[in-house]
Design an enzyme around this catalytic site. Sequence first.
Site, mmCIF file in Angstrom:
data_model
loop_
_atom_site.group_PDB
_atom_site.id
_atom_site.type_symbol
_atom_site.label_atom_id
_atom_site.label_comp_id
_atom_site.label_asym_id
_atom_site.label_seq_id
_atom_site.Cartn_x
_atom_site.Cartn_y
_atom_site.Cartn_z
ATOM 1 C CB SER A 162 -42.330 64.474 -15.923
ATOM 2 O OG SER A 162 -42.367 65.406 -14.874
ATOM 3 C CE LYS A 170 -48.675 70.486 -9.310
ATOM 4 N NZ LYS A 170 -47.511 70.735 -8.461
ATOM 5 C CG ASN A 225 -47.196 65.774 -7.224
ATOM 6 O OD1 ASN A 225 -47.696 64.891 -6.531
ATOM 7 N ND2 ASN A 225 -45.888 65.931 -7.329
ATOM 8 C CG ASP A 259 -44.663 68.969 -5.742
ATOM 9 O OD1 ASP A 259 -43.926 68.359 -6.540
ATOM 10 O OD2 ASP A 259 -45.687 69.580 -6.095
ATOM 11 C CB ALA A 317 -47.296 82.187 -0.210
ATOM 12 N N GLY A 318 -46.926 80.065 -3.183
ATOM 13 C CA GLY A 318 -47.707 79.371 -4.213
ATOM 14 C C GLY A 318 -47.806 77.883 -3.876
ATOM 15 N N GLY A 319 -48.176 77.095 -4.872
ATOM 16 C CA GLY A 319 -48.389 75.668 -4.635
ATOM 17 C C GLY A 319 -47.147 74.960 -4.127
#
Length: 288
Positions: A29, A78, A99, A114, A140-142
Amino acid sequence: MTSAVAEPGLSGVTRVAAVIGHPVAHSLSPIIHNAAFAQADLDWTYVAFDVAPGHGADAVAAMRTLGLAGLSVTMPHKHAVADAVDRCSDAAARLGAVNTVAWDGTDLVGHSTDGEGLIDALRSSLGFDADGARVVVVGAGGAARAAVLALSDAGAAHIGVCNRTAVKAESAAALAGSVGSVATPDDLSSADLIVQATSVGMLGGGAPDETPFDPALLGPGQVVVDMVYHPEHTPLLRLAASAGSTVVGGVAMLVHQAARQFELWTSVPAPVEAMTAAATHALAARRG
Ligand code: ATR
Protein backbone atom coordinates in the site's frame (compact mmCIF):
# COMPACT_ATOMS: atom_id res chain seq x y z
CA MET A 1 30.10 22.27 1.33
CA THR A 2 26.44 21.78 0.38
CA SER A 3 23.99 24.63 0.38
CA ALA A 4 20.42 24.30 1.62
CA VAL A 5 18.16 24.37 -1.43
CA ALA A 6 14.41 24.17 -1.13
CA GLU A 7 13.29 20.90 -2.75
CA PRO A 8 9.75 19.81 -3.36
CA GLY A 9 8.93 17.22 -0.71
CA LEU A 10 7.54 16.85 2.77
CA SER A 11 6.69 20.05 4.61
CA GLY A 12 4.63 21.36 7.47
CA VAL A 13 1.45 21.13 5.40
CA THR A 14 1.98 17.69 3.85
CA ARG A 15 -1.07 15.51 4.51
CA VAL A 16 -0.37 12.05 5.94
CA ALA A 17 -2.25 8.81 5.22
CA ALA A 18 -1.26 5.43 6.62
CA VAL A 19 -1.92 1.72 6.79
CA ILE A 20 -2.25 -0.10 10.11
CA GLY A 21 -1.77 -3.85 10.40
CA HIS A 22 0.28 -6.58 12.04
CA PRO A 23 2.47 -7.57 10.35
CA VAL A 24 2.58 -4.68 7.90
CA ALA A 25 6.18 -4.43 6.67
CA HIS A 26 5.43 -6.26 3.41
CA SER A 27 2.36 -4.18 2.55
CA LEU A 28 2.39 -2.80 -1.00
CA SER A 29 0.00 0.00 0.00
CA PRO A 30 2.73 2.62 0.70
CA ILE A 31 4.22 2.00 -2.75
CA ILE A 32 0.85 2.13 -4.52
CA HIS A 33 -0.47 5.22 -2.70
CA ASN A 34 2.76 7.22 -2.82
CA ALA A 35 2.90 6.57 -6.58
CA ALA A 36 -0.68 7.83 -6.83
CA PHE A 37 -0.01 10.98 -4.77
CA ALA A 38 3.04 11.77 -6.92
CA GLN A 39 1.20 11.14 -10.20
CA ALA A 40 -1.75 13.32 -9.08
CA ASP A 41 0.69 15.99 -7.85
CA LEU A 42 -0.79 15.98 -4.35
CA ASP A 43 1.18 17.10 -1.30
CA TRP A 44 0.34 13.87 0.52
CA THR A 45 2.46 11.00 1.85
CA TYR A 46 1.63 7.49 3.02
CA VAL A 47 3.36 5.41 5.69
CA ALA A 48 2.90 2.03 7.41
CA PHE A 49 2.34 1.58 11.15
CA ASP A 50 2.72 -1.83 12.75
CA VAL A 51 -0.09 -1.76 15.33
CA ALA A 52 -0.18 -4.63 17.82
CA PRO A 53 -3.29 -6.82 17.96
CA GLY A 54 -5.91 -5.32 20.28
CA HIS A 55 -4.91 -1.70 19.51
CA GLY A 56 -7.03 -0.97 16.42
CA ALA A 57 -9.31 1.40 18.35
CA ASP A 58 -6.24 3.24 19.72
CA ALA A 59 -5.08 3.76 16.13
CA VAL A 60 -8.46 5.33 15.25
CA ALA A 61 -8.08 7.65 18.26
CA ALA A 62 -4.57 8.50 17.04
CA MET A 63 -5.98 9.30 13.60
CA ARG A 64 -8.22 11.91 15.24
CA THR A 65 -5.47 13.31 17.45
CA LEU A 66 -2.84 13.51 14.73
CA GLY A 67 -5.25 14.55 11.99
CA LEU A 68 -4.24 11.71 9.68
CA ALA A 69 -5.99 12.33 6.37
CA GLY A 70 -6.76 8.70 5.57
CA LEU A 71 -6.29 5.24 7.00
CA SER A 72 -6.05 1.81 5.39
CA VAL A 73 -6.77 -1.07 7.73
CA THR A 74 -5.56 -4.62 7.38
CA MET A 75 -5.49 -7.73 9.56
CA PRO A 76 -6.02 -8.08 12.45
CA HIS A 77 -7.77 -4.72 12.94
CA LYS A 78 -10.65 -4.72 10.44
CA HIS A 79 -13.34 -5.65 12.99
CA ALA A 80 -12.07 -3.47 15.86
CA VAL A 81 -11.89 -0.42 13.59
CA ALA A 82 -15.50 -1.02 12.45
CA ASP A 83 -16.51 -0.60 16.10
CA ALA A 84 -14.26 2.43 16.73
CA VAL A 85 -15.28 4.77 13.89
CA ASP A 86 -18.22 7.19 14.14
CA ARG A 87 -20.19 5.27 11.51
CA CYS A 88 -19.77 2.71 8.75
CA SER A 89 -20.79 2.61 5.11
CA ASP A 90 -23.56 0.16 4.31
CA ALA A 91 -21.11 -2.50 3.00
CA ALA A 92 -18.71 -2.13 5.94
CA ALA A 93 -21.62 -2.36 8.40
CA ARG A 94 -22.98 -5.51 6.74
CA LEU A 95 -19.49 -7.09 6.71
CA GLY A 96 -18.63 -5.84 10.21
CA ALA A 97 -15.21 -5.05 8.74
CA VAL A 98 -13.46 -1.86 7.62
CA ASN A 99 -10.44 -1.57 5.31
CA THR A 100 -10.57 2.22 4.90
CA VAL A 101 -11.26 5.16 7.20
CA ALA A 102 -12.07 8.54 5.66
CA TRP A 103 -13.25 11.87 7.02
CA ASP A 104 -16.78 13.15 6.40
CA GLY A 105 -16.62 16.60 7.97
CA THR A 106 -15.66 15.90 11.57
CA ASP A 107 -16.81 12.25 11.46
CA LEU A 108 -14.59 9.26 10.82
CA VAL A 109 -16.38 6.86 8.46
CA GLY A 110 -15.41 3.21 7.97
CA HIS A 111 -15.62 1.81 4.44
CA SER A 112 -14.92 -1.51 2.77
CA THR A 113 -13.40 -1.09 -0.69
CA ASP A 114 -12.33 -4.71 -1.31
CA GLY A 115 -15.59 -5.77 -2.96
CA GLU A 116 -15.77 -2.65 -5.13
CA GLY A 117 -12.13 -3.30 -6.06
CA LEU A 118 -13.12 -6.73 -7.38
CA ILE A 119 -16.05 -5.35 -9.41
CA ASP A 120 -13.87 -2.52 -10.82
CA ALA A 121 -11.03 -4.95 -11.68
CA LEU A 122 -13.41 -7.21 -13.60
CA ARG A 123 -14.90 -4.27 -15.45
CA SER A 124 -11.62 -2.56 -16.34
CA SER A 125 -9.61 -5.73 -17.17
CA LEU A 126 -12.29 -7.56 -19.15
CA GLY A 127 -15.38 -5.36 -19.44
CA PHE A 128 -17.04 -8.10 -17.34
CA ASP A 129 -20.34 -7.14 -15.70
CA ALA A 130 -21.44 -9.36 -12.80
CA ASP A 131 -25.12 -8.58 -13.44
CA GLY A 132 -26.86 -11.91 -14.14
CA ALA A 133 -23.66 -13.97 -13.67
CA ARG A 134 -23.48 -17.37 -12.00
CA VAL A 135 -20.57 -17.15 -9.58
CA VAL A 136 -18.65 -19.49 -7.30
CA VAL A 137 -16.53 -17.87 -4.59
CA VAL A 138 -13.87 -20.21 -3.22
CA GLY A 139 -13.04 -19.33 0.40
CA ALA A 140 -15.07 -17.74 3.17
CA GLY A 141 -12.65 -15.40 5.00
CA GLY A 142 -12.81 -11.61 5.00
CA ALA A 143 -11.81 -11.22 1.35
CA ALA A 144 -14.36 -13.81 0.22
CA ARG A 145 -17.14 -12.19 2.26
CA ALA A 146 -16.44 -8.80 0.68
CA ALA A 147 -16.58 -10.45 -2.76
CA VAL A 148 -19.92 -12.17 -2.03
CA LEU A 149 -21.52 -8.94 -0.86
CA ALA A 150 -20.26 -6.86 -3.78
CA LEU A 151 -21.23 -9.48 -6.37
CA SER A 152 -24.73 -9.76 -4.96
CA ASP A 153 -25.05 -5.94 -4.92
CA ALA A 154 -23.86 -5.98 -8.57
CA GLY A 155 -26.78 -8.25 -9.51
CA ALA A 156 -25.19 -11.72 -9.76
CA ALA A 157 -27.89 -14.34 -10.50
CA HIS A 158 -26.39 -16.91 -8.13
CA ILE A 159 -23.41 -16.99 -5.76
CA GLY A 160 -22.18 -20.34 -4.45
CA VAL A 161 -19.59 -20.32 -1.68
CA CYS A 162 -17.20 -23.26 -1.55
CA ASN A 163 -14.96 -23.47 1.51
CA ARG A 164 -12.91 -26.03 3.42
CA THR A 165 -14.85 -25.18 6.59
CA ALA A 166 -18.57 -25.52 5.78
CA VAL A 167 -19.97 -23.38 8.59
CA LYS A 168 -18.00 -20.36 7.33
CA ALA A 169 -19.32 -20.97 3.81
CA GLU A 170 -22.88 -20.79 5.15
CA SER A 171 -22.22 -17.48 6.88
CA ALA A 172 -20.58 -15.97 3.77
CA ALA A 173 -23.36 -17.22 1.45
CA ALA A 174 -25.97 -15.61 3.72
CA LEU A 175 -24.54 -12.19 2.78
CA ALA A 176 -26.01 -12.74 -0.71
CA GLY A 177 -29.51 -13.42 0.65
CA SER A 178 -31.75 -15.46 -1.66
CA VAL A 179 -29.10 -15.75 -4.42
CA GLY A 180 -26.47 -17.23 -2.08
CA SER A 181 -25.87 -20.88 -1.18
CA VAL A 182 -23.12 -23.25 -0.11
CA ALA A 183 -21.38 -24.79 -3.14
CA THR A 184 -19.17 -27.81 -3.80
CA PRO A 185 -16.31 -28.15 -6.31
CA ASP A 186 -18.84 -29.86 -8.65
CA ASP A 187 -20.53 -26.46 -9.07
CA LEU A 188 -17.38 -24.90 -10.52
CA SER A 189 -17.84 -26.17 -14.07
CA SER A 190 -21.21 -24.43 -14.51
CA ALA A 191 -20.06 -21.01 -13.20
CA ASP A 192 -19.48 -17.96 -15.43
CA LEU A 193 -17.15 -16.46 -12.84
CA ILE A 194 -14.93 -18.14 -10.23
CA VAL A 195 -13.37 -15.97 -7.52
CA GLN A 196 -10.45 -17.61 -5.70
CA ALA A 197 -10.37 -15.96 -2.27
CA THR A 198 -8.36 -18.40 -0.15
CA SER A 199 -4.69 -17.91 0.71
CA VAL A 200 -3.71 -21.04 -1.26
CA GLY A 201 -0.99 -20.29 -3.84
CA MET A 202 0.44 -17.31 -1.92
CA LEU A 203 4.25 -17.12 -1.89
CA GLY A 204 5.55 -17.93 1.57
CA GLY A 205 2.44 -20.01 2.28
CA GLY A 206 2.36 -23.80 2.29
CA ALA A 207 3.02 -25.79 -0.89
CA PRO A 208 3.93 -23.34 -3.71
CA ASP A 209 2.28 -25.47 -6.44
CA GLU A 210 -0.94 -26.11 -4.52
CA THR A 211 -4.26 -25.04 -6.05
CA PRO A 212 -7.43 -24.63 -3.96
CA PHE A 213 -9.44 -26.90 -6.29
CA ASP A 214 -8.83 -29.15 -9.30
CA PRO A 215 -8.24 -26.86 -12.32
CA ALA A 216 -9.48 -29.71 -14.57
CA LEU A 217 -12.96 -28.46 -13.56
CA LEU A 218 -12.34 -25.23 -15.52
CA GLY A 219 -12.76 -24.55 -19.22
CA PRO A 220 -13.34 -21.97 -21.97
CA GLY A 221 -16.05 -19.38 -21.43
CA GLN A 222 -15.24 -19.01 -17.73
CA VAL A 223 -13.57 -16.10 -15.98
CA VAL A 224 -11.23 -16.97 -13.10
CA VAL A 225 -10.06 -14.29 -10.67
CA ASP A 226 -7.35 -15.09 -8.15
CA MET A 227 -7.16 -12.63 -5.25
CA VAL A 228 -3.61 -13.78 -4.49
CA TYR A 229 -1.22 -11.23 -6.04
CA HIS A 230 2.15 -12.60 -4.95
CA PRO A 231 3.12 -14.34 -7.17
CA GLU A 232 1.35 -12.37 -9.88
CA HIS A 233 0.78 -15.54 -11.94
CA THR A 234 -0.36 -18.16 -9.43
CA PRO A 235 -0.36 -21.90 -10.22
CA LEU A 236 -4.16 -21.72 -10.43
CA LEU A 237 -4.11 -18.88 -12.98
CA ARG A 238 -1.53 -20.65 -15.14
CA LEU A 239 -3.58 -23.88 -15.18
CA ALA A 240 -6.88 -22.02 -15.70
CA ALA A 241 -5.39 -20.17 -18.70
CA SER A 242 -4.16 -23.49 -20.16
CA ALA A 243 -7.71 -24.84 -19.77
CA GLY A 244 -8.97 -21.91 -21.90
CA SER A 245 -10.44 -19.78 -19.09
CA THR A 246 -10.00 -16.00 -19.05
CA VAL A 247 -7.91 -15.03 -16.02
CA VAL A 248 -7.54 -11.92 -13.85
CA GLY A 249 -4.72 -11.71 -11.29
CA GLY A 250 -4.86 -10.25 -7.81
CA VAL A 251 -2.88 -7.10 -8.64
CA ALA A 252 -5.88 -5.63 -10.47
CA MET A 253 -8.09 -6.02 -7.42
CA LEU A 254 -5.37 -4.77 -5.06
CA VAL A 255 -4.95 -1.64 -7.15
CA HIS A 256 -8.66 -0.98 -7.62
CA GLN A 257 -9.45 -1.28 -3.90
CA ALA A 258 -6.60 1.20 -3.31
CA ALA A 259 -7.99 3.46 -6.05
CA ARG A 260 -11.34 3.59 -4.22
CA GLN A 261 -9.47 4.51 -1.00
CA PHE A 262 -7.55 7.26 -2.79
CA GLU A 263 -10.79 8.74 -4.14
CA LEU A 264 -12.51 8.60 -0.73
CA TRP A 265 -9.62 10.51 0.85
CA THR A 266 -8.75 13.02 -1.86
CA SER A 267 -11.90 13.38 -4.04
CA VAL A 268 -9.49 13.25 -7.00
CA PRO A 269 -9.82 10.54 -9.71
CA ALA A 270 -7.27 7.81 -8.96
CA PRO A 271 -4.35 7.44 -11.41
CA VAL A 272 -4.92 3.70 -11.80
CA GLU A 273 -2.22 3.15 -14.43
CA ALA A 274 0.52 4.66 -12.26
CA MET A 275 -0.72 2.65 -9.27
CA THR A 276 -0.66 -0.58 -11.30
CA ALA A 277 2.84 0.14 -12.61
CA ALA A 278 4.11 0.79 -9.08
CA ALA A 279 2.58 -2.44 -7.73
CA THR A 280 3.85 -4.56 -10.64
CA HIS A 281 7.33 -3.07 -10.40
CA ALA A 282 7.51 -3.69 -6.65
CA LEU A 283 6.36 -7.29 -7.03
CA ALA A 284 8.92 -7.92 -9.79
CA ALA A 285 11.66 -6.52 -7.54
CA ARG A 286 10.56 -8.86 -4.74
CA ARG A 287 10.87 -11.85 -7.04
CA GLY A 288 14.35 -10.76 -8.07
P1 ATR B 1 -8.69 -13.23 4.36
O1 ATR B 1 -9.11 -12.20 5.34
O2 ATR B 1 -7.50 -12.83 3.53
O3 ATR B 1 -9.83 -13.71 3.53
P2 ATR B 1 -8.89 -15.44 6.19
O4 ATR B 1 -10.05 -14.79 6.82
O5 ATR B 1 -7.82 -16.01 7.06
O6 ATR B 1 -8.12 -14.47 5.21
O7 ATR B 1 -9.45 -16.59 5.20
C1 ATR B 1 -8.62 -17.50 4.58
C2 ATR B 1 -9.43 -18.40 3.66
O8 ATR B 1 -8.54 -19.32 3.02
C3 ATR B 1 -10.45 -19.27 4.38
O9 ATR B 1 -11.55 -19.49 3.53
C4 ATR B 1 -9.68 -20.57 4.60
O10 ATR B 1 -10.48 -21.72 4.75
P3 ATR B 1 -11.09 -22.12 6.20
O11 ATR B 1 -12.28 -21.22 6.44
O12 ATR B 1 -11.47 -23.54 6.06
O13 ATR B 1 -9.98 -21.88 7.20
C5 ATR B 1 -8.95 -20.65 3.29
N1 ATR B 1 -7.76 -21.52 3.33
C6 ATR B 1 -6.57 -21.23 3.89
N2 ATR B 1 -5.71 -22.25 3.69
C7 ATR B 1 -6.38 -23.21 2.97
C8 ATR B 1 -6.04 -24.49 2.45
N3 ATR B 1 -4.81 -25.01 2.59
N4 ATR B 1 -7.00 -25.16 1.74
C9 ATR B 1 -8.23 -24.64 1.56
N5 ATR B 1 -8.61 -23.43 2.05
C10 ATR B 1 -7.70 -22.72 2.74
